[in-house]
Design an enzyme around this catalytic site. Sequence first.
Site, PDB file in Angstrom:
ATOM      1  N   LEU A 257      37.921  34.945  40.869  1.00 50.85           N
ATOM      2  CA  LEU A 257      37.483  34.727  42.251  1.00 50.85           C
ATOM      3  C   LEU A 257      36.019  34.336  42.274  1.00 50.85           C
ATOM      4  O   LEU A 257      35.160  35.051  41.756  1.00 50.85           O
ATOM      5  CB  LEU A 257      37.717  35.985  43.088  1.00 50.85           C
TER       6      LEU A 257
ATOM      7  N   HIS B 231      28.948  44.283  37.785  1.00 50.10           N
ATOM      8  CA  HIS B 231      27.765  43.479  38.085  1.00 50.10           C
ATOM      9  C   HIS B 231      27.416  43.687  39.555  1.00 50.10           C
ATOM     10  O   HIS B 231      28.310  43.872  40.395  1.00 50.10           O
ATOM     11  CB  HIS B 231      28.092  42.005  37.815  1.00 50.10           C
TER      12      HIS B 231
END
Length: 338
Positions: free
Chosen positions: A127, A231
């Site tokens: 994505l 992240h």
Amino acid sequence: MSFRIRAASDGDLDHLYEMAKLTGGGFTNLPADRRALRKRLGVSSAAFSRDEETLGDDVFVLMLENVATGEVRGTCQMFSQVGTNHPFYSYRIATLTQQSEELGRTFRAEMLSLTTDLEGSSEVGGLFLHPGERAGGLGMLLARSRYLFIAMHRQRFADRILAELRGIIDEAGGSPFWDGLAGRFFGMNFQDADRFNATHGHQFIADLFPKHPIYVAMLTESARSVIGLPHPSGRAAMRMLESEGFAFEKYIDIFDGGPTMTAHTDRVKSIADSQVATVVAVDDDGGERVLAATGHLAGFRCAFAQMREAGGGVVVDRTAATALGVREGDQVTYIGRA
């Protein structure tokens, strides 16, 4: 401004490549490599063309498109089952408890064990949303469109589903986890290993990775501190996965240490709560804000819509009907936006 999700085609190579260059690395499913992306689109095209309604070795690539301009501003992917051609490796975080009667102490040590526990699962991944479009719920549209696709093609997906979140990457594009563990066995930096994995597959991992458990305490502090952390750009994605019913069950990515989230496919909220209805009218008199999808395989479309029940079916707003390409008598699968 209206957006829709559609199936990718061979003509999307340039769009994918331009987005891949913006990822900043560590995005295995979207490498900035034209050859790898062209191959991925070819595999996706074959998956959309396969007639058998069975579980196969498929990859489906979807694109986020501006309906008015035709601009592509995002992408996402689904893998019907991982680990069919090459082992699908993860590290599993486990705890080993040992006791010394002489010292009167109990020691609990975290260990990383290389495992293929998740082989055969389906995966949602790849994505990416263009930085200029990260508002207005388009990330939600991309993410949840995958679940509507799975609900509409359920026999093509496994009973377990996973999502790998990118781990911590430093400002230089390196991975503290890779440097503290795997990098010592491969003689290459994280960027090179990640690129090689994206273009050549996982076999080199089987060839060179240590098979015995790794004591976490023996890693560098920089490597230990990022285990299981997403992240910063993936924190919202992790919360979205949790809201869908995914959980972190102590599996992490062997490259960057990022968390792998898992769920039972039929318990994913957007799959379990999806509904099917027939369009009985198209107008602009309002309704509930939903995600609506229609079409089979390459004809799949998904968009936000205003929808309300009427006459044994649903009424869809004109903008959404145009984006989806539906009219009276067509069937839609939908889920509430919340």
